[in-house]
Scaffold this active site. Structure first.
Site, PDB file in Angstrom:
ATOM      1  N   GLY A 414       6.723  10.537 -10.607  1.00  7.87           N
ATOM      2  CA  GLY A 414       5.304  10.180 -10.423  1.00  7.87           C
ATOM      3  C   GLY A 414       5.078   9.269  -9.269  1.00  7.87           C
ATOM      4  N   GLY A 417       7.774   6.193  -9.553  1.00  4.33           N
ATOM      5  CA  GLY A 417       9.241   6.493  -9.927  1.00  4.33           C
ATOM      6  C   GLY A 417       9.610   7.662 -10.500  1.00  4.33           C
ATOM      7  N   ASP A 534      -3.354   2.510 -14.733  1.00  7.69           N
ATOM      8  CA  ASP A 534      -3.128   4.010 -14.274  1.00  7.69           C
ATOM      9  C   ASP A 534      -3.373   4.861 -15.741  1.00  7.69           C
ATOM     10  OD1 ASP A 534      -2.656   5.886 -12.545  1.00  7.69           O
ATOM     11  OD2 ASP A 534      -0.379   5.927 -12.588  1.00  7.69           O
TER      12      ASP A 534
END
Length: 725
Positions: A414, A417, A534
């Site tokens: 992502g 990370g 997110d």
């Protein structure tokens, strides 16, 4: 200069030299005396024949102008030619621009890169596709099939960000992406991100200058000045076929053919033991006297200086000839070699032991340094106060669990990370280990505080944080492992982790479970409200029973009790990003509500939030949905927008339209007009209960005879049953 002398001159140069000019300045014709074949110089005084189409170089010796190559009907300045590397560096100006400097009102300018079709050149992978500007997104497409070859996004919050972006290309004011090999032609599209998100107006402090997209040499750093020509690197090769497809390559007698890695054809290289230009019919290799002449050596023949001599094996001496002394054993040499070898083994053993000890000591110091920098002392304080309910892992434990972070154990990548699948020893517990790309050293205390709070969260729809490791440069987080992939994979990928598509009942349950988890994070159940920041379908995991699990808190932020919002640098995923947060940089709980509204649309439509395969406003699913809701007959427009299979599974459009209306309220541009996550969770749970009761009543009604159905006492029916009747 004759043609033969022109071809012989490169043989007098060292084979490792393949660069002729300083890339910072263009040389005149007089400095380009030596050019590697198959390249050749043409001028008004030269009649050099064309060895192969496209390799002629042009020069006006009367004005001593720079050397040029003819591409696309234009003469382009040459900066560097490499025979060994197989590339050509030229200066071009093929930038696509728009903004206050644009001459057209088109909000999506298009243009072409340098057209290399019909030439022996292709774009080299050393090139970088670069975008300069604010809130600009550019893509490079293959004109044949429309596939995206490269692209990136440059963000700015203020004009100062744009100025800072000119010193380094990190995504603020400037961004870069790699360019794939074997391409001779491509088209460029430059978009305004604010236009895609339907911003009401452009900030005046961002309208200065213009946005710009272009291709340039990745080794250059002079991209900040839009007025100069920029160098690009071209791969050159012979023809457009590989070595096996060419009956007779043009390589010389002591050369071999190999396929170009970035180009379309092939090139030649000298065989081992030879040097020079592999394309010429010349050779200056030394003749092996031992191979082509008879000798009487008893062990080995060696050529040297045009002569040969006989050598003896190690530990022997003599002339090595069959008809001479030959080779006899040397006892003194054997004793010396044995003693020396023993001493060498002892010294190597001692040295290796010292090396290992020094390496271990250095690793211990580095782990201690990382532990302290990552807030290890603060975390130990929380542990001593019994405020941390997770485990502190060592780096050795996680390396054993992931086989030293082997790529085969990667289960997801992502923006923040990489996630690895690991097995903890000795109990064999399967976990997910998140390795972040970066950490803000100024926010270590806040990071530790968030880790402590997340360790306390126990909710069936939130991925459980099991612990962390602070002994690496970037902290590692250990979560419970969810085995059935993400909601995004189930909705949008052809090869889904489970068989079949998600049913309407399952989607409604996933939406309700996700809403409950976010409402739990927003409330004070964890002592301090947590904003995920997110929320998207890729961050909603599903277990083997398709139970939703909210994950990836790498961008999460805590909102203090006495505040309604926090001001942060804008982060999130395009398509899910709250437009109010994007404009004001003020993060609130309502930002998660907007992102969850986009997830609801994904569940209702089985479409991606943002897709460039769609045209116009349809590219942004949220904007298109709001337009459908604003039509006169909004119900008809929304039904055309939704997945018809879901309406069929629900047996009536009412529950699907109810969820669509809820998504509409979540997608309000004004955050104050959006419901809270608690209200969303309550409404989804009510809709799910109503759907389950309606299904139960339909089954009960279908099993009754008509006479019995008429005899049903209406007072025995609940409210939902009366509505159905």
């Amino acid at each position: 200069m004759s043609l033969i002398s022109l071809f012989l001159l490169p043989w007098l140069l060292p084979s490792s030299s393949s660069t002729f000019i300083d890339p910072g300045a263009l040389f005149g014709c007089s400095e380009w005396e030596n050019v590697f074949y198959p390249f050749g110089i043409r001028s008004e005084h030269s009649t050099l024949h064309e060895p192969y189409s496209g390799f002629d170089l042009y020069c006006n010796s009367s004005t001593n102008s720079s050397l040029k190559v003819l591409i696309g009907g234009s003469l382009i300045d040459v900066v560097e030619i490499s025979l060994k590397g197989g590339y050509l560096s030229v200066l071009v100006d093929h930038a696509i621009r728009f903004g206050s400097c644009s001459r057209t009102s088109d909000r999506t300018p298009k243009g072409n890169l340098l057209d290399l079709r019909g030439t022996p050149y292709a774009f080299h992978t050393r090139n970088k596709f670069t975008v300069l500007g604010c809130d600009a997104m550019a893509t490079v497409r293959d004109p044949l099939n429309g596939d995206i070859l490269s692209g990136c996004v440059a963000f700015c919050v203020s004009y100062a960000d744009k100025q800072r972006g000119q010193s380094h290309c990190s995504g603020v004011g400037c961004c870069q992406d790699v360019f794939p090999p074997r391409h001779q032609y491509a088209t460029v599209e430059l978009h305004s991100i604010r236009n895609l998100t339907k911003s009401m107006e452009l900030r005046t402090n961002l309208s200065e200058g213009c946005n710009e997209a272009f291709l340039m040499d990745g080794n250059e750093s002079s991209y900040a000045d839009p007025s100069i020509k920029r160098p690009i690197v071209l791969d050159w090769s012979i023809g457009n076929k590989s070595c096996k497809d060419v009956p007779s390559p043009i390589c010389g007698p002591n050369a071999s053919c190999y396929n170009s890695s970035d180009g379309l054809g092939y090139r030649c290289k000298c065989n081992d033991g030879y040097e020079g230009n592999p394309y010429l019919d010349l050779q200056f290799a030394e003749i092996d006297q031992c191979k082509y002449h008879e000798h009487n050596c008893s062990w080995k023949c060696q050529s040297k200086g045009g002569r040969y001599h006989c050598a003896c094996p190690p530990g022997t001496k003599g002339d090595g000839k069959k008809d001479g002394v030959g080779c006899t054993r040397d006892t003194y040499i054997e004793i010396g070699l044995g003693t020396g070898l023993a001493l060498l083994v002892i010294l190597l053993t001692i040295g290796f032991w010292f090396f290992c000890e020094l390496k271990k000591r250095k690793q211990r110091k580095l782990k201690l340094k990382n532990f302290l920098q990552n807030g290890g002392l603060l975390l130990r304080q929380y542990v001593s106060e019994n405020q941390f309910f997770a485990r502190i892992f060592t780096i050795e434990e996680l390396e054993r669990a992931t086989d030293n972070f082997n790529e085969k154990n990667v289960v997801g990548r992502g923006g923040y990370g990489t996630v690895y699948r690991g097995t903890l020893l000795p109990d064999g517990e399967v976990v997910a280990i998140k390795k972040s790309k970066f950490v803000d050293e100024t926010q270590i205390e806040q990071f530790i505080n968030e880790v402590v709070i997340l360790s306390k969260i126990t909710h069936r729809n939130v991925v459980k944080l099991l612990g962390c490791c602070l002994e690496t440069h970037v902290p590692l987080l250990v979560y419970e492992f969810i085995s059935n992939g993400t909601l995004s994979q189930h909705l949008h990928e052809q090869k889904r982790p489970t068989s079949g598509r998600l049913s309407w009942e399952t989607r409604l349950r996933i939406a309700a479970e996700t809403a409950r988890a976010l409402a739990f994070l927003h409330c004070k159940a964890a002592s301090v409200p947590v904003v995920h920041r997110d929320v998207k379908s890729a961050n909603i995991l599903l277990d083997e029973n398709c139970t939703a699990k909210v994950s990836d808190f790498g961008a999460s932020r805590l909102i203090p009790m006495n505040q309604t919002h926090v001001t942060t640098l804008v982060q999130g995923t395009i398509g899910y990003l709250d437009p109010e947060y994007f404009q004001t940089s003020q993060l609130t709980e309502k930002s998660d509500v907007y992102s969850f509204g986009v997830v609801l649309l994904e569940l209702l439509t089985t479409e991606k939030p943002l897709s460039f395969s769609r045209v116009g406003t349809v590219r942004n699913m949220a904007s298109h949905f709001l337009e459908c809701m604003e039509e006169k007959d909004s119900r008809v427009g929304v039904l055309e927008f939704l997945d018809r299979q879901l309406v069929w599974e629900a047996r009536t459009a009412l529950p699907v339209l109810a969820v669509a209306q809820l998504a509409r309220r979540c997608l309000n541009w004004n955050g104050e007009d959006r419901p809270t996550m608690t209200e969303v969770a309550i409404e989804l749970s009510a809709l799910r209960r109503l759907a389950m009761q309606s299904e139960e009543w339909r089954d009960r009604r279908s099993s009754m005879s008509p006479r019995r159905l008429d005899a049903v006492d209406e007072s025995m029916l609940n409210e939902e049953d009366r509505l159905l009747l």
